[in-house]
Design an enzyme around this catalytic site. Structure first.
Site, mmCIF file in Angstrom:
data_model
loop_
_atom_site.group_PDB
_atom_site.id
_atom_site.type_symbol
_atom_site.label_atom_id
_atom_site.label_comp_id
_atom_site.label_asym_id
_atom_site.label_seq_id
_atom_site.Cartn_x
_atom_site.Cartn_y
_atom_site.Cartn_z
ATOM 1 N N LYS A 111 0.828 -1.217 0.000
ATOM 2 C CA LYS A 111 0.000 0.000 0.000
ATOM 3 C C LYS A 111 0.854 1.255 0.000
ATOM 4 O O LYS A 111 0.496 2.248 -0.639
ATOM 5 C CB LYS A 111 -0.935 0.016 1.225
ATOM 6 C CG LYS A 111 -2.104 -0.932 1.081
ATOM 7 C CD LYS A 111 -3.254 -0.507 1.982
ATOM 8 C CE LYS A 111 -4.474 -1.371 1.727
ATOM 9 N NZ LYS A 111 -5.587 -1.086 2.605
ATOM 10 N N LYS A 193 -4.509 -9.320 -6.738
ATOM 11 C CA LYS A 193 -5.744 -9.605 -5.997
ATOM 12 C C LYS A 193 -6.847 -8.608 -6.375
ATOM 13 O O LYS A 193 -6.559 -7.436 -6.649
ATOM 14 C CB LYS A 193 -5.364 -9.604 -4.514
ATOM 15 C CG LYS A 193 -6.238 -8.880 -3.582
ATOM 16 C CD LYS A 193 -5.713 -8.901 -2.172
ATOM 17 C CE LYS A 193 -5.643 -7.465 -1.693
ATOM 18 N NZ LYS A 193 -5.560 -7.267 -0.278
ATOM 19 N N LYS A 196 -10.569 -3.177 -3.667
ATOM 20 C CA LYS A 196 -11.413 -1.978 -3.731
ATOM 21 C C LYS A 196 -10.639 -0.801 -4.296
ATOM 22 O O LYS A 196 -11.215 0.121 -4.851
ATOM 23 C CB LYS A 196 -11.876 -1.586 -2.319
ATOM 24 C CG LYS A 196 -12.931 -2.481 -1.748
ATOM 25 C CD LYS A 196 -13.220 -2.103 -0.287
ATOM 26 C CE LYS A 196 -13.826 -3.264 0.450
ATOM 27 N NZ LYS A 196 -13.513 -3.314 1.862
HETATM 28 P P1 TYM Z 1 -10.825 -5.716 3.865
HETATM 29 O O1 TYM Z 1 -11.871 -4.681 4.123
HETATM 30 O O2 TYM Z 1 -9.719 -5.373 2.925
HETATM 31 O O3 TYM Z 1 -11.495 -7.039 3.360
HETATM 32 C C1 TYM Z 1 -12.582 -7.665 4.071
HETATM 33 C C2 TYM Z 1 -12.433 -9.175 3.962
HETATM 34 O O4 TYM Z 1 -12.417 -9.556 2.575
HETATM 35 C C3 TYM Z 1 -11.268 -10.351 2.318
HETATM 36 N N1 TYM Z 1 -10.779 -10.068 0.962
HETATM 37 C C4 TYM Z 1 -10.609 -10.991 0.021
HETATM 38 N N2 TYM Z 1 -10.801 -12.326 0.018
HETATM 39 C C5 TYM Z 1 -10.552 -12.982 -1.129
HETATM 40 N N3 TYM Z 1 -10.111 -12.380 -2.266
HETATM 41 C C6 TYM Z 1 -9.887 -11.046 -2.307
HETATM 42 N N4 TYM Z 1 -9.468 -10.469 -3.430
HETATM 43 C C7 TYM Z 1 -10.141 -10.288 -1.133
HETATM 44 N N5 TYM Z 1 -10.041 -8.973 -0.821
HETATM 45 C C8 TYM Z 1 -10.432 -8.863 0.461
HETATM 46 C C9 TYM Z 1 -10.240 -9.939 3.356
HETATM 47 O O5 TYM Z 1 -9.289 -10.961 3.568
HETATM 48 C C10 TYM Z 1 -11.131 -9.692 4.565
HETATM 49 O O6 TYM Z 1 -11.369 -10.900 5.241
HETATM 50 N N6 TYM Z 1 -7.875 -5.510 7.907
HETATM 51 C C11 TYM Z 1 -9.099 -6.077 7.378
HETATM 52 C C12 TYM Z 1 -10.317 -5.750 8.215
HETATM 53 C C13 TYM Z 1 -10.183 -6.022 9.664
HETATM 54 C C14 TYM Z 1 -10.241 -7.288 10.305
HETATM 55 C C15 TYM Z 1 -10.096 -7.023 11.673
HETATM 56 C C16 TYM Z 1 -10.380 -8.584 9.833
HETATM 57 C C17 TYM Z 1 -10.020 -5.088 10.637
HETATM 58 N N7 TYM Z 1 -9.966 -5.689 11.824
HETATM 59 C C18 TYM Z 1 -10.075 -8.063 12.640
HETATM 60 C C19 TYM Z 1 -10.376 -9.613 10.781
HETATM 61 C C20 TYM Z 1 -10.227 -9.350 12.144
HETATM 62 C C21 TYM Z 1 -9.327 -5.529 5.984
HETATM 63 O O7 TYM Z 1 -8.827 -4.495 5.603
HETATM 64 O O8 TYM Z 1 -10.221 -6.242 5.241
#
Ligand code: TYM
Length: 331
Positions: A111, A193, A196
């Site tokens: 990032k 990947k 967003k």
């Molecule tokens: P975020 O918002 O980027 O994504 C949310 C969830 O979607 C999954 N994900 C994917 N899975 C498969 N293929 C993809 N291309 C893909 N893009 C995203 C992510 O693995 C995630 O499970 N840091 C985290 C949010 C968070 C969190 C937490 C998660 C904050 N605190 C505590 C678990 C526990 C995040 O930015 O997810």
């Protein structure tokens, strides 16, 4: 019953990767777990968010999660900034985690890129807040996509160091990285990947896309000239084919091998048509239910407010105890 925690950022429209890698599994886990799901607005502002949009996107994401089957009454759904325990424990995590651990985080490197000096300090300590999110509830199982694996390892390291420095308190965290689409790739580049923040709108299917948009994006999805192979070994070196087959497998609750048994030898034209039909069947009801929920923002706000109260009731005694263990004067 084991306690589950997971989160998702309200920084853009949730996409197929979020759904297949995480949210769909969140919904399924509700059957036999106590689940706490969080719209992580504190995480979102580690990169600048338009304040006029953040609140709106937080509501939209909450609606979308409910439309995907998250039950805000039987379980807990809330926005992160509404439960102050997260930031209190995050500060302790900042002081437990080591610079060297955070320097190894590949997501920060991706990032920040070449602009390392200019990104927010929040982006650097982001995994500490994520660890705090989970530890705040003594959650033991965390369903995420494959891209969050390293962050969960760090969360375990933080928990262990806290336990070592202050006394045994936090349980170990088990990552749940499930299904054939734990890492959904961009439709334009099978080695990147789905994300967003991708500049190309064609790279992802969003949970709000209508049938025509889904059809167009799948038609334009990058592929190679060969027909689909008959077995999984034949996907080697063909990331775009692997990705589309993985998506198909997840949507039909099977695996790559089963999809190739049915579709091996088919050209991408026919396979893409079948995939489009499947995506439209699964996603358009989610989009319309999301719209319906957004028509009544007062009810949505009430659900989130009640979710935050219930989350805080679990979090408060745990975080207070962690603060006492650190030596804070609790009056
Ligand atoms: P975020 O918002 O980027 O994504 C949310 C969830 O979607 C999954 N994900 C994917 N899975 C498969 N293929 C993809 N291309 C893909 N893009 C995203 C992510 O693995 C995630 O499970 N840091 C985290 C949010 C968070 C969190 C937490 C998660 C904050 N605190 C505590 C678990 C526990 C995040 O930015 O997810």
């Amino acid at each position: 019953m084991q306690r589950i925690f997971s989160g998702i950022q309200p920084s853009g429209i949730p996409h197929l990767g979020n759904y297949l890698g995480a949210v769909r599994n969140w919904a399924a886990l509700q059957r036999d777990h106590e689940c706490i799901y969080c719209v992580v607005d504190l995480h979102a502002i580690t990169t600048w968010q338009d304040p006029r949009l953040l609140a709106k996107q937080t509501r939209e994401l909450a609606a979308s999660l409910i439309a995907c089957g998250i039950d805000p009454l039987a379980h807990i759904l809330f926005n992160q900034s509404a439960v102050h325990a997260h930031v209190r424990l995050a500060w302790i995590c900042n002081c437990v985690a080591r610079m060297g651990w955070l320097n190894r985080m590949t997501q920060f490197k991706d990032k920040a890129g070449k602009d390392r000096e200019n990104v927010s300090t929040g982006l650097f300590v982001y995994p500490n807040l994520m660890a705090a999110d989970i530890l705040t509830y003594h959650a033991t199982r965390v369903p995420v996509g494959d891209d969050q694996r390293q962050h969960l390892e760090l969360a375990n390291d933080i928990a262990q160091k806290f336990n070592h420095d202050y006394g045994n308190f936090f349980p170990a965290i088990e990552p749940l990285i499930m299904g054939p689409a734990a890492r959904v790739m961009s439709l334009r580049d099978g080695t990147k990947k789905m994300s967003k923040s991708d500049a190309s709108e064609q790279s992802s299917i969003n949970l709000t896309d209508d049938a025509d948009t889904i059809a167009l994006k799948i038609r334009r999805a990058k592929t190679d000239p060969q027909p689909l192979p008959g077995d999984v070994a034949g996907l080697e070196g063909r990331p775009e084919a692997r990705n589309l087959v993985g998506i198909f497998a997840a949507l039909t609750d099977t695996d790559h091998a089963a999809v190739l048994r049915d579709h091996g030898g088919q050209g991408f034209g026919a396979f893409k048509e079948a995939l489009t039909a499947l995506l439209v069947e699964k996603l358009t009801p989610i989009a319309s239910e999301t719209r319906r929920l957004l028509d009544d923002p007062a009810t949505l706000d009430t659900l989130l407010r009640q979710g935050a109260h219930r989350a805080a009731a679990i979090a408060e005694p745990i975080v207070s105890e962690a603060e006492r263990m650190v030596g804070f004067l609790k009056l």
